[in-house]
Write an enzyme that holds these catalytic residues in place. Sequence first.
Site, PDB file in Angstrom:
ATOM      1  N   GLY A 143      -6.076   4.305   5.308  1.00  9.92           N
ATOM      2  CA  GLY A 143      -7.001   5.074   6.140  1.00  9.92           C
ATOM      3  C   GLY A 143      -7.610   4.254   7.259  1.00  9.92           C
ATOM      4  O   GLY A 143      -7.793   4.744   8.375  1.00  9.92           O
ATOM      5  N   VAL A 144      -7.923   2.986   6.979  1.00 12.44           N
ATOM      6  CA  VAL A 144      -8.522   2.151   8.027  1.00 12.44           C
ATOM      7  C   VAL A 144      -7.561   1.969   9.200  1.00 12.44           C
ATOM      8  O   VAL A 144      -7.999   1.830  10.343  1.00 12.44           O
ATOM      9  CB  VAL A 144      -9.000   0.787   7.491  1.00 12.44           C
ATOM     10  CG1 VAL A 144     -10.121   0.966   6.499  1.00 12.44           C
ATOM     11  CG2 VAL A 144      -7.875  -0.012   6.891  1.00 12.44           C
ATOM     12  N   GLU A 188      -8.018   2.924  13.063  1.00 13.17           N
ATOM     13  CA  GLU A 188      -7.701   1.954  14.114  1.00 13.17           C
ATOM     14  C   GLU A 188      -6.746   2.555  15.149  1.00 13.17           C
ATOM     15  O   GLU A 188      -6.924   2.357  16.356  1.00 13.17           O
ATOM     16  CB  GLU A 188      -7.099   0.682  13.513  1.00 13.17           C
ATOM     17  CG  GLU A 188      -6.625  -0.338  14.526  1.00 13.17           C
ATOM     18  CD  GLU A 188      -7.703  -0.932  15.411  1.00 13.17           C
ATOM     19  OE1 GLU A 188      -7.363  -1.377  16.529  1.00 13.17           O
ATOM     20  OE2 GLU A 188      -8.887  -0.959  15.011  1.00 13.17           O
ATOM     21  N   ILE A 218       1.676   4.836   1.374  1.00 11.54           N
ATOM     22  CA  ILE A 218       0.671   5.637   2.077  1.00 11.54           C
ATOM     23  C   ILE A 218       0.035   4.750   3.140  1.00 11.54           C
ATOM     24  O   ILE A 218      -0.370   3.621   2.857  1.00 11.54           O
ATOM     25  CB  ILE A 218      -0.420   6.147   1.100  1.00 11.54           C
ATOM     26  CG1 ILE A 218       0.208   7.090   0.069  1.00 11.54           C
ATOM     27  CG2 ILE A 218      -1.540   6.848   1.861  1.00 11.54           C
ATOM     28  CD1 ILE A 218      -0.751   7.509  -1.030  1.00 11.54           C
ATOM     29  N   HIS A 229       0.842  -1.216   0.000  1.00 10.87           N
ATOM     30  CA  HIS A 229       0.000   0.000   0.000  1.00 10.87           C
ATOM     31  C   HIS A 229       0.862   1.245   0.000  1.00 10.87           C
ATOM     32  O   HIS A 229       0.991   1.896   1.022  1.00 10.87           O
ATOM     33  CB  HIS A 229      -0.905   0.012   1.226  1.00 10.87           C
ATOM     34  CG  HIS A 229      -2.088   0.890   1.101  1.00 10.87           C
ATOM     35  ND1 HIS A 229      -2.098   2.207   1.457  1.00 10.87           N
ATOM     36  CD2 HIS A 229      -3.335   0.628   0.649  1.00 10.87           C
ATOM     37  CE1 HIS A 229      -3.298   2.731   1.260  1.00 10.87           C
ATOM     38  NE2 HIS A 229      -4.059   1.772   0.780  1.00 10.87           N
TER      39      HIS A 229
END
Length: 151
Positions: A65-66, A70, A62, A56
Site C-alpha cells: 500500500g505504501v 508513493e 500484492i 510481499h
Amino acid sequence: MIEASTENIILIEEIQKLLPHRYPFLLVDRIISYVPGKSATGIKNVTMNELFFQGHFPNRPIMPGVLIVEAMAQVGGIVLTQLPEASGQLSLFAGIDKVRFRRPVTPGDQLVMTTELIVVKRKRFGKMQARAEVSGKLVAEGELMFSLVDS
C-alpha cells in the site's frame, strides 16, 4: 515548463526529466492525461518482476500500500513541477490523510492514478486529492500533503 503533446501524454523520458526518482522507485510509466498545474493521470504497469514481490508476499504477490501511495504522489509530483512556485524546488511528502485501500494490486494489473491539486499555501505547502484504480475499480484514495524545499 513542459508542454504535453496534443494528446496530453507525457512519456517516460520526459517523466525522468521532471522527477528525481529512478529504478526501483520510479513508479510511473506514463502520464496519459495532463492539465498543467491542475491535475494528471498516470499509469504503472505492475509486473511480477517488481523487486517488492520477492517478499510481499512470496506465495501471494500484492503491491504494498505504501508504494501505491508513493506512485500516486509521483503523479502529483508531475503536477507540482509545473507550478511557478515550484521552480528549483523539490517536493516532499508532508503528510497523508484519509487514505483507504479498497482492493489488492497484483502482477498483471495496470494501476491508473489520478491526482488533482486542491490548494497551495504560502508557496511552500499544498494538498492533492489522489485515487488509484485497476480496471475501473477503486483500489486506493486519499489526500496527499506536500512541502516544497530547496533542491
